[in-house]
Design a protein around this motif. Structure first.
Motif, PDB file in Angstrom:
ATOM      1  N   VAL A  48     -78.730  19.064 -16.244  1.00 25.18           N
ATOM      2  CA  VAL A  48     -79.853  19.957 -15.972  1.00 25.18           C
ATOM      3  C   VAL A  48     -79.542  21.302 -16.614  1.00 25.18           C
ATOM      4  O   VAL A  48     -78.626  22.012 -16.180  1.00 25.18           O
ATOM      5  CB  VAL A  48     -80.083  20.119 -14.450  1.00 25.18           C
ATOM      6  CG1 VAL A  48     -81.232  21.082 -14.192  1.00 25.18           C
ATOM      7  CG2 VAL A  48     -80.317  18.774 -13.797  1.00 25.18           C
ATOM      8  N   ASP A  49     -80.279  21.647 -17.665  1.00 28.29           N
ATOM      9  CA  ASP A  49     -80.078  22.920 -18.350  1.00 28.29           C
ATOM     10  C   ASP A  49     -80.491  24.080 -17.462  1.00 28.29           C
ATOM     11  O   ASP A  49     -81.482  24.006 -16.731  1.00 28.29           O
ATOM     12  CB  ASP A  49     -80.887  22.975 -19.647  1.00 28.29           C
ATOM     13  CG  ASP A  49     -80.256  22.159 -20.754  1.00 28.29           C
ATOM     14  OD1 ASP A  49     -79.020  22.166 -20.876  1.00 28.29           O
ATOM     15  OD2 ASP A  49     -81.005  21.510 -21.509  1.00 28.29           O
ATOM     16  N   GLN A  50     -79.724  25.162 -17.522  1.00 31.02           N
ATOM     17  CA  GLN A  50     -80.034  26.396 -16.827  1.00 31.02           C
ATOM     18  C   GLN A  50     -80.447  27.420 -17.893  1.00 31.02           C
ATOM     19  O   GLN A  50     -79.677  27.704 -18.810  1.00 31.02           O
ATOM     20  CB  GLN A  50     -78.820  26.914 -16.047  1.00 31.02           C
ATOM     21  CG  GLN A  50     -78.361  25.999 -14.940  1.00 31.02           C
ATOM     22  CD  GLN A  50     -79.398  25.896 -13.841  1.00 31.02           C
ATOM     23  OE1 GLN A  50     -79.925  26.884 -13.371  1.00 31.02           O
ATOM     24  NE2 GLN A  50     -79.700  24.675 -13.441  1.00 31.02           N
ATOM     25  N   PHE A  76     -71.096  23.499 -12.975  1.00 32.97           N
ATOM     26  CA  PHE A  76     -71.877  24.309 -13.911  1.00 32.97           C
ATOM     27  C   PHE A  76     -71.019  24.434 -15.162  1.00 32.97           C
ATOM     28  O   PHE A  76     -69.916  24.973 -15.120  1.00 32.97           O
ATOM     29  CB  PHE A  76     -72.175  25.675 -13.306  1.00 32.97           C
ATOM     30  CG  PHE A  76     -72.914  26.609 -14.220  1.00 32.97           C
ATOM     31  CD1 PHE A  76     -74.161  26.277 -14.728  1.00 32.97           C
ATOM     32  CD2 PHE A  76     -72.376  27.841 -14.547  1.00 32.97           C
ATOM     33  CE1 PHE A  76     -74.853  27.158 -15.548  1.00 32.97           C
ATOM     34  CE2 PHE A  76     -73.060  28.725 -15.367  1.00 32.97           C
ATOM     35  CZ  PHE A  76     -74.302  28.375 -15.869  1.00 32.97           C
ATOM     36  N   ARG A  77     -71.513  23.922 -16.277  1.00 36.12           N
ATOM     37  CA  ARG A  77     -70.714  23.883 -17.509  1.00 36.12           C
ATOM     38  C   ARG A  77     -71.259  24.861 -18.538  1.00 36.12           C
ATOM     39  O   ARG A  77     -72.462  24.957 -18.747  1.00 36.12           O
ATOM     40  CB  ARG A  77     -70.719  22.473 -18.091  1.00 36.12           C
ATOM     41  CG  ARG A  77     -69.946  22.377 -19.415  1.00 36.12           C
ATOM     42  CD  ARG A  77     -69.646  20.964 -19.785  1.00 36.12           C
ATOM     43  NE  ARG A  77     -68.618  20.466 -18.868  1.00 36.12           N
ATOM     44  CZ  ARG A  77     -68.289  19.190 -18.769  1.00 36.12           C
ATOM     45  NH1 ARG A  77     -68.892  18.274 -19.503  1.00 36.12           N
ATOM     46  NH2 ARG A  77     -67.362  18.815 -17.914  1.00 36.12           N
ATOM     47  N   ILE A  78     -70.334  25.579 -19.157  1.00 38.44           N
ATOM     48  CA  ILE A  78     -70.653  26.456 -20.275  1.00 38.44           C
ATOM     49  C   ILE A  78     -70.023  25.811 -21.501  1.00 38.44           C
ATOM     50  O   ILE A  78     -68.816  25.535 -21.520  1.00 38.44           O
ATOM     51  CB  ILE A  78     -70.085  27.880 -20.062  1.00 38.44           C
ATOM     52  CG1 ILE A  78     -70.711  28.517 -18.819  1.00 38.44           C
ATOM     53  CG2 ILE A  78     -70.370  28.754 -21.276  1.00 38.44           C
ATOM     54  CD1 ILE A  78     -69.855  28.469 -17.617  1.00 38.44           C
ATOM     55  N   THR A  96     -77.345  27.131  -6.702  1.00 37.75           N
ATOM     56  CA  THR A  96     -76.099  26.585  -6.174  1.00 37.75           C
ATOM     57  C   THR A  96     -75.868  25.247  -6.858  1.00 37.75           C
ATOM     58  O   THR A  96     -76.754  24.699  -7.503  1.00 37.75           O
ATOM     59  CB  THR A  96     -76.145  26.391  -4.642  1.00 37.75           C
ATOM     60  OG1 THR A  96     -77.245  25.552  -4.323  1.00 37.75           O
ATOM     61  CG2 THR A  96     -76.266  27.725  -3.932  1.00 37.75           C
ATOM     62  N   ILE A  97     -74.657  24.729  -6.685  1.00 32.37           N
ATOM     63  CA  ILE A  97     -74.269  23.489  -7.357  1.00 32.37           C
ATOM     64  C   ILE A  97     -73.875  22.470  -6.300  1.00 32.37           C
ATOM     65  O   ILE A  97     -73.039  22.771  -5.441  1.00 32.37           O
ATOM     66  CB  ILE A  97     -73.070  23.744  -8.299  1.00 32.37           C
ATOM     67  CG1 ILE A  97     -73.396  24.881  -9.266  1.00 32.37           C
ATOM     68  CG2 ILE A  97     -72.695  22.481  -9.056  1.00 32.37           C
ATOM     69  CD1 ILE A  97     -72.193  25.414  -9.972  1.00 32.37           C
ATOM     70  N   PRO A  98     -74.435  21.263  -6.354  1.00 34.68           N
ATOM     71  CA  PRO A  98     -73.996  20.228  -5.414  1.00 34.68           C
ATOM     72  C   PRO A  98     -72.497  19.956  -5.582  1.00 34.68           C
ATOM     73  O   PRO A  98     -71.928  20.167  -6.657  1.00 34.68           O
ATOM     74  CB  PRO A  98     -74.819  19.000  -5.814  1.00 34.68           C
ATOM     75  CG  PRO A  98     -76.003  19.546  -6.541  1.00 34.68           C
ATOM     76  CD  PRO A  98     -75.524  20.799  -7.215  1.00 34.68           C
ATOM     77  N   PHE A 138     -66.180  25.069 -20.382  1.00 37.25           N
ATOM     78  CA  PHE A 138     -65.700  25.789 -19.221  1.00 37.25           C
ATOM     79  C   PHE A 138     -66.539  25.367 -18.029  1.00 37.25           C
ATOM     80  O   PHE A 138     -67.767  25.379 -18.112  1.00 37.25           O
ATOM     81  CB  PHE A 138     -65.827  27.301 -19.472  1.00 37.25           C
ATOM     82  CG  PHE A 138     -65.306  28.166 -18.384  1.00 37.25           C
ATOM     83  CD1 PHE A 138     -63.946  28.314 -18.197  1.00 37.25           C
ATOM     84  CD2 PHE A 138     -66.173  28.842 -17.545  1.00 37.25           C
ATOM     85  CE1 PHE A 138     -63.454  29.131 -17.190  1.00 37.25           C
ATOM     86  CE2 PHE A 138     -65.696  29.658 -16.539  1.00 37.25           C
ATOM     87  CZ  PHE A 138     -64.330  29.803 -16.357  1.00 37.25           C
ATOM     88  N   ASP A 139     -65.911  24.951 -16.924  1.00 34.51           N
ATOM     89  CA  ASP A 139     -66.626  24.472 -15.743  1.00 34.51           C
ATOM     90  C   ASP A 139     -66.430  25.399 -14.551  1.00 34.51           C
ATOM     91  O   ASP A 139     -65.332  25.893 -14.311  1.00 34.51           O
ATOM     92  CB  ASP A 139     -66.141  23.076 -15.342  1.00 34.51           C
ATOM     93  CG  ASP A 139     -66.536  21.999 -16.333  1.00 34.51           C
ATOM     94  OD1 ASP A 139     -67.474  22.223 -17.113  1.00 34.51           O
ATOM     95  OD2 ASP A 139     -65.910  20.926 -16.320  1.00 34.51           O
ATOM     96  N   LEU A 140     -67.520  25.600 -13.804  1.00 33.80           N
ATOM     97  CA  LEU A 140     -67.483  26.334 -12.544  1.00 33.80           C
ATOM     98  C   LEU A 140     -67.976  25.415 -11.444  1.00 33.80           C
ATOM     99  O   LEU A 140     -68.920  24.655 -11.646  1.00 33.80           O
ATOM    100  CB  LEU A 140     -68.399  27.554 -12.588  1.00 33.80           C
ATOM    101  CG  LEU A 140     -68.008  28.687 -13.508  1.00 33.80           C
ATOM    102  CD1 LEU A 140     -69.120  29.718 -13.582  1.00 33.80           C
ATOM    103  CD2 LEU A 140     -66.741  29.342 -13.011  1.00 33.80           C
ATOM    104  N   GLU A 141     -67.351  25.504 -10.281  1.00 36.47           N
ATOM    105  CA  GLU A 141     -67.769  24.702  -9.137  1.00 36.47           C
ATOM    106  C   GLU A 141     -68.580  25.554  -8.173  1.00 36.47           C
ATOM    107  O   GLU A 141     -68.632  26.781  -8.302  1.00 36.47           O
ATOM    108  CB  GLU A 141     -66.547  24.102  -8.444  1.00 36.47           C
ATOM    109  CG  GLU A 141     -65.809  23.129  -9.334  1.00 36.47           C
ATOM    110  CD  GLU A 141     -64.677  22.419  -8.630  1.00 36.47           C
ATOM    111  OE1 GLU A 141     -64.413  22.699  -7.445  1.00 36.47           O
ATOM    112  OE2 GLU A 141     -64.050  21.574  -9.278  1.00 36.47           O
ATOM    113  N   ASN A 142     -69.198  24.907  -7.202  1.00 36.44           N
ATOM    114  CA  ASN A 142     -70.016  25.616  -6.227  1.00 36.44           C
ATOM    115  C   ASN A 142     -69.223  26.698  -5.495  1.00 36.44           C
ATOM    116  O   ASN A 142     -69.736  27.780  -5.231  1.00 36.44           O
ATOM    117  CB  ASN A 142     -70.636  24.635  -5.229  1.00 36.44           C
ATOM    118  CG  ASN A 142     -71.719  25.282  -4.410  1.00 36.44           C
ATOM    119  OD1 ASN A 142     -72.607  25.930  -4.964  1.00 36.44           O
ATOM    120  ND2 ASN A 142     -71.643  25.149  -3.113  1.00 36.44           N
TER     121      ASN A 142
END
Length: 113
Positions: free
Chosen positions: A48-50, A85-87, A78-80, A100-104
């Motif tokens: 899902v693109d942001q 969330f990937r950059i 928010t992220i399930p 680069f990944d970010l978690e909730n």
């Protein structure tokens, strides 16, 4: 990622990208999206693109041994737990590719401005 803040309904990310090479890094694209943490082989994965609302101090080129620091804003989200969330940063006509990944937990502990 240097900082993450919230202002009203905006998430503000501050990124710093450093080019440790002597060759300039020409950015083809930067993609921001939410994706499953792990996917089994032959399993469908949903991305899902942001869409960014705006950015500041962004440049499509980072000179050799240089750096770029920029701010980008998104509507709050928010992220399930099973997703990240990937950059993704891709170099134009090159092989340097950054993920680069970010978690909730990174997002829900955000600081107010």
């Amino acid at each position: 990622m240097n900082n993450l803040h919230i202002y009203d309904n905006l998430l503000l990310f501050t990124f710093e990208i450093e080019n440790k090479s002597k060759l300039p890094y020409d950015i083809d694209y930067i993609r921001y999206y939410i994706i499953d943490k792990k996917t089994a082989k032959l399993t469908a994965s949903q991305e899902v693109d942001q869409q960014a609302l705006f950015s500041e101090n962004y440049s499509p080129r980072i000179e050799g041994n240089g750096r770029m620091k920029y701010v980008i804003a998104f509507d709050k989200f928010t992220i399930p737990d099973e997703k990240v969330f990937r950059i993704e940063i891709n170099e134009k006509n090159g092989g340097r590719h950054v993920l680069f990944d970010l978690e909730n937990s990174d997002i829900v502990n955000v600081e107010d401005i």
